[in-house]
Design a protein around this motif. Structure first.
Motif, PDB file in Angstrom:
ATOM      1  N   VAL A 304      56.803  25.396  25.978  1.00 40.88           N
ATOM      2  CA  VAL A 304      56.101  24.145  25.675  1.00 40.88           C
ATOM      3  C   VAL A 304      56.291  23.211  26.861  1.00 40.88           C
ATOM      4  O   VAL A 304      57.412  22.816  27.189  1.00 40.88           O
ATOM      5  CB  VAL A 304      56.655  23.485  24.393  1.00 40.88           C
ATOM      6  N   TRP A 305      55.193  22.837  27.495  1.00 42.94           N
ATOM      7  CA  TRP A 305      55.262  21.960  28.666  1.00 42.94           C
ATOM      8  C   TRP A 305      55.418  20.513  28.224  1.00 42.94           C
ATOM      9  O   TRP A 305      54.818  20.065  27.256  1.00 42.94           O
ATOM     10  CB  TRP A 305      54.010  22.102  29.522  1.00 42.94           C
ATOM     11  N   LEU A 306      56.239  19.761  28.969  1.00 46.06           N
ATOM     12  CA  LEU A 306      56.407  18.329  28.752  1.00 46.06           C
ATOM     13  C   LEU A 306      55.476  17.581  29.701  1.00 46.06           C
ATOM     14  O   LEU A 306      55.068  18.104  30.742  1.00 46.06           O
ATOM     15  CB  LEU A 306      57.859  17.926  29.003  1.00 46.06           C
ATOM     16  N   ARG A 307      55.156  16.360  29.371  1.00 45.11           N
ATOM     17  CA  ARG A 307      54.214  15.594  30.205  1.00 45.11           C
ATOM     18  C   ARG A 307      54.749  15.354  31.610  1.00 45.11           C
ATOM     19  O   ARG A 307      53.995  15.244  32.571  1.00 45.11           O
ATOM     20  CB  ARG A 307      53.908  14.256  29.538  1.00 45.11           C
ATOM     21  N   SER A 308      56.064  15.273  31.739  1.00 48.17           N
ATOM     22  CA  SER A 308      56.666  15.003  33.051  1.00 48.17           C
ATOM     23  C   SER A 308      56.557  16.195  33.994  1.00 48.17           C
ATOM     24  O   SER A 308      56.693  16.045  35.206  1.00 48.17           O
ATOM     25  CB  SER A 308      58.141  14.652  32.868  1.00 48.17           C
ATOM     26  N   GLY A 309      56.333  17.395  33.424  1.00 40.68           N
ATOM     27  CA  GLY A 309      56.326  18.615  34.238  1.00 40.68           C
ATOM     28  C   GLY A 309      57.474  19.530  33.878  1.00 40.68           C
ATOM     29  O   GLY A 309      57.520  20.684  34.305  1.00 40.68           O
ATOM     30  N   GLY A 310      58.430  19.024  33.101  1.00 40.83           N
ATOM     31  CA  GLY A 310      59.493  19.882  32.584  1.00 40.83           C
ATOM     32  C   GLY A 310      58.959  20.735  31.437  1.00 40.83           C
ATOM     33  O   GLY A 310      57.796  20.622  31.054  1.00 40.83           O
ATOM     34  N   THR A 339      66.609  12.032  36.913  1.00 42.56           N
ATOM     35  CA  THR A 339      65.611  13.073  36.630  1.00 42.56           C
ATOM     36  C   THR A 339      66.014  13.892  35.408  1.00 42.56           C
ATOM     37  O   THR A 339      65.206  14.137  34.508  1.00 42.56           O
ATOM     38  CB  THR A 339      65.454  13.997  37.848  1.00 42.56           C
ATOM     39  N   ILE A 340      67.278  14.303  35.382  1.00 37.37           N
ATOM     40  CA  ILE A 340      67.784  15.100  34.260  1.00 37.37           C
ATOM     41  C   ILE A 340      67.728  14.295  32.964  1.00 37.37           C
ATOM     42  O   ILE A 340      67.319  14.801  31.916  1.00 37.37           O
ATOM     43  CB  ILE A 340      69.221  15.580  34.550  1.00 37.37           C
ATOM     44  N   PHE A 341      68.141  13.021  33.019  1.00 39.64           N
ATOM     45  CA  PHE A 341      68.154  12.168  31.829  1.00 39.64           C
ATOM     46  C   PHE A 341      66.749  12.006  31.252  1.00 39.64           C
ATOM     47  O   PHE A 341      66.536  12.155  30.041  1.00 39.64           O
ATOM     48  CB  PHE A 341      68.754  10.809  32.181  1.00 39.64           C
ATOM     49  N   LYS A 342      65.774  11.730  32.100  1.00 33.53           N
ATOM     50  CA  LYS A 342      64.392  11.540  31.627  1.00 33.53           C
ATOM     51  C   LYS A 342      63.832  12.829  31.026  1.00 33.53           C
ATOM     52  O   LYS A 342      63.126  12.807  30.020  1.00 33.53           O
ATOM     53  CB  LYS A 342      63.509  11.070  32.785  1.00 33.53           C
ATOM     54  N   GLU A 378      75.217   9.758  25.101  1.00 36.71           N
ATOM     55  CA  GLU A 378      75.105   9.019  23.842  1.00 36.71           C
ATOM     56  C   GLU A 378      73.664   8.621  23.575  1.00 36.71           C
ATOM     57  O   GLU A 378      73.177   8.692  22.434  1.00 36.71           O
ATOM     58  CB  GLU A 378      75.997   7.776  23.880  1.00 36.71           C
ATOM     59  N   GLU A 379      72.984   8.182  24.613  1.00 39.28           N
ATOM     60  CA  GLU A 379      71.582   7.772  24.473  1.00 39.28           C
ATOM     61  C   GLU A 379      70.704   8.952  24.042  1.00 39.28           C
ATOM     62  O   GLU A 379      69.810   8.817  23.205  1.00 39.28           O
ATOM     63  CB  GLU A 379      71.084   7.203  25.805  1.00 39.28           C
ATOM     64  N   LEU A 380      70.972  10.129  24.611  1.00 37.62           N
ATOM     65  CA  LEU A 380      70.214  11.334  24.260  1.00 37.62           C
ATOM     66  C   LEU A 380      70.437  11.688  22.791  1.00 37.62           C
ATOM     67  O   LEU A 380      69.482  11.984  22.063  1.00 37.62           O
ATOM     68  CB  LEU A 380      70.640  12.497  25.157  1.00 37.62           C
TER      69      LEU A 380
END
Length: 510
Positions: A304-310, A339-342, A378-380
């Protein structure tokens, strides 16, 4: 927020889509040849009691026996008394005790399975989980009968109110109303849609459910086990009972006969919904007109592709499901941690959506990309917990581990979308992998070397899949020449399109 229920009804298949703000959030389907069993009630017979598992297998007339766990057993005082006197047990559909009873000083819910059931005994059971994979149906003796506003629990003296009704004043009023009109010793749960229901509506539901229970018991007594004594509503009518809440704006159905049947049901149980139900008569198919077909096809893909490209990868086994998060094409703007967090935050929201859409249940392990920043972790976790709140299934989530893993469970009542719409690959038998072409070539070489001495002819023909023939004639040409000298025979490679890529035929000249 607009919410629609779309029903594509055909004689061979009924498909239901719950669409929120134009996005497919839930998908259900029912095929007459593969109809689900959840909610059905059977008169069954105990075929085996397993003290080591504290469970019993019950014959309910299906290909596989159902599974009844000790905590799901409910038997009457009559049965207890007869068991203690050493008499033959009566069917469990006789007058049932609403409260736990004592067996040799222990309460029934703390008793062993062998104290409660014996082989050959008849029991009234309900399917609580459909058969999944190689497992039979999960059964319970604690019968529940849902209607529009209420769920009837005939064997339990209890009044409950849906947790989604959060207003304490309304909860108290509803409990008081049910207490006034219910028969002594019966149990009812007030459903979310009944938050603003009138007493007359609750009373009508209650009367219907109690009459239905009387019919079920009468039929159970007159039936010979194994027998189906009550079949739950089909998916079209269940859509009104279970999904058509006050938040739903429209229900659109595309078949006239199903539309008429639905209206007849609604007039009896929820007349206020009639104006929100419509018959689709557009030129394009209903699901294509609303972009549902494309979404369904995407929902059975692993990636499943994410909008960011991940992207995320979803893999399911019989025991658990694993979801892996990757940055993919997303390279970010500032630094690696950001980048990892987003990517993780976007993946958390998408995973919550995919779990609900695909109806993935059981144990779920999510491998987020590892983050060093404690605040980010924590935010994740908070973001993911918020994202799954829309899901109606019961969910338990453990804290993010040091390895970046989230362990969770989601209640599984039926097969997921992938199991419903797909079947194991006939090439790899569901393994997901095939032997490499070179491995197959070397299997052939070993077999030729082993059996050459037994053959008298000078030629041997090897029939293989064209892709194997290609590697044999090109990359392994030198090996074949050496093998011909070794076995003193000429090898003929014959491409055969009808062969599975892992299969081959060796034909020795006589």
């Amino acid at each position: 927020m607009s919410t629609d229920i779309l029903i594509n009804s055909r004689s061979y298949e009924v498909r239901l889509a719950l669409v929120e703000n134009g996005v497919l959030t839930e998908f259900h389907m029912q095929r007459p040849m593969e109809k689900g069993l959840k909610g059905n009630i059977y008169r069954g017979r105990i075929v085996r009691v397993l003290p080591g598992m504290q469970a019993a297998f019950v014959d309910i007339g299906l290909e596989r026996t159902g599974f009844l766990y000790v905590d799901d057993v409910h038997i009457s005082e009559k049965d207890i008394e007869k068991r203690m006197l050493g008499q033959e047990s009566s069917p469990a559909m006789d007058e049932l005790s609403p409260a736990p009873v004592e067996i040799n000083g222990r309460r029934s819910h703390g008793a062993n399975i062998e104290d409660l059931l014996i082989e050959g005994q008849d029991v009234l059971v309900q399917v609580s989980k459909d058969p999944i994979g190689t497992k039979g149906a999960r059964l319970t003796c604690h019968i529940t009968l849902p209607c529009r506003n209420l769920v009837f629990i005939p064997l339990t003296d209890h009044i409950g109110v849906s947790r989604k009704i959060e207003n304490e004043e309304i909860r108290t009023i509803l409990k008081e109303q049910i207490e006034e009109i219910r028969p002594q010793g019966t149990g009812f749960i007030v459903r979310t849609v009944a938050e603003h229901a009138k007493v007359e509506e609750l009373e009508a539901d209650m009367e219907f459910l109690m009459l239905l229970w009387d019919e079920i018991r009468d039929l159970a007594r007159s039936s010979k086990s194994p027998a189906l004594v009550y079949e739950d509503l089909d998916i079209t009518l269940r859509s009104v009972r279970d999904l058509f809440t006050n938040d739903v704006d429209r229900l659109i159905i595309d078949e006239k006969a199903a539309y008429d049947k639905l209206l007849h049901f609604v007039r009896a149980f929820a007349p206020q919904l009639q104006e929100r139900i419509s018959l689709y008569q557009g030129e394009s198919p209903l699901f294509e007109a609303h972009g549902i077909e494309v979404e369904i096809n995407r929902a059975i893909e692993k990636k499943v592709w994410l909008r960011s490209g991940g992207y995320i990868i979803i893999e399911s086994t019989e025991a658990l499901s694993v979801i892996d998060v990757n940055t993919g094409r997303f390279v970010g703007k500032n630094d690696l941690n950001e980048t990892i967090f987003k990517t993780n935050i976007e993946a958390a929201k998408e995973i919550a959506y995919q779990l609900r859409l695909r109806n993935i249940g059981g144990i779920i392990i999510i491998d987020f990309i590892d983050m060093e920043d404690e605040f980010h972790r924590e935010e994740l976790f908070t973001t993911f917990k918020e994202a799954v709140k829309k899901d109606k299934s019961r969910i338990n989530i453990l804290k993010l581990s040091e390895f970046g893993l989230v362990q969770m469970t989601r209640k599984r009542n039926s097969e997921n979308l992938h199991q419903l719409m797909c079947e194991p690959c006939h090439y790899c038998a569901g393994e997901g992998m095939l032997k490499s072409r070179r491995t197959i070539c070397y299997d052939i070489f070993r077999k030729l070397s082993r059996n050459a001495a037994k053959a008298s002819g000078n030629t041997v023909t090897v029939r293989v899949h064209p892709r194997i023939a290609d590697i044999l004639l090109k990359e392994e040409e030198l090996t074949i020449l050496q093998l011909e000298q070794e076995i003193s025979k000429r090898l003929v490679i014959s491409p055969a399109k009808d062969l599975h890529i892992e299969k081959y035929e060796i034909i020795w000249q006589r």
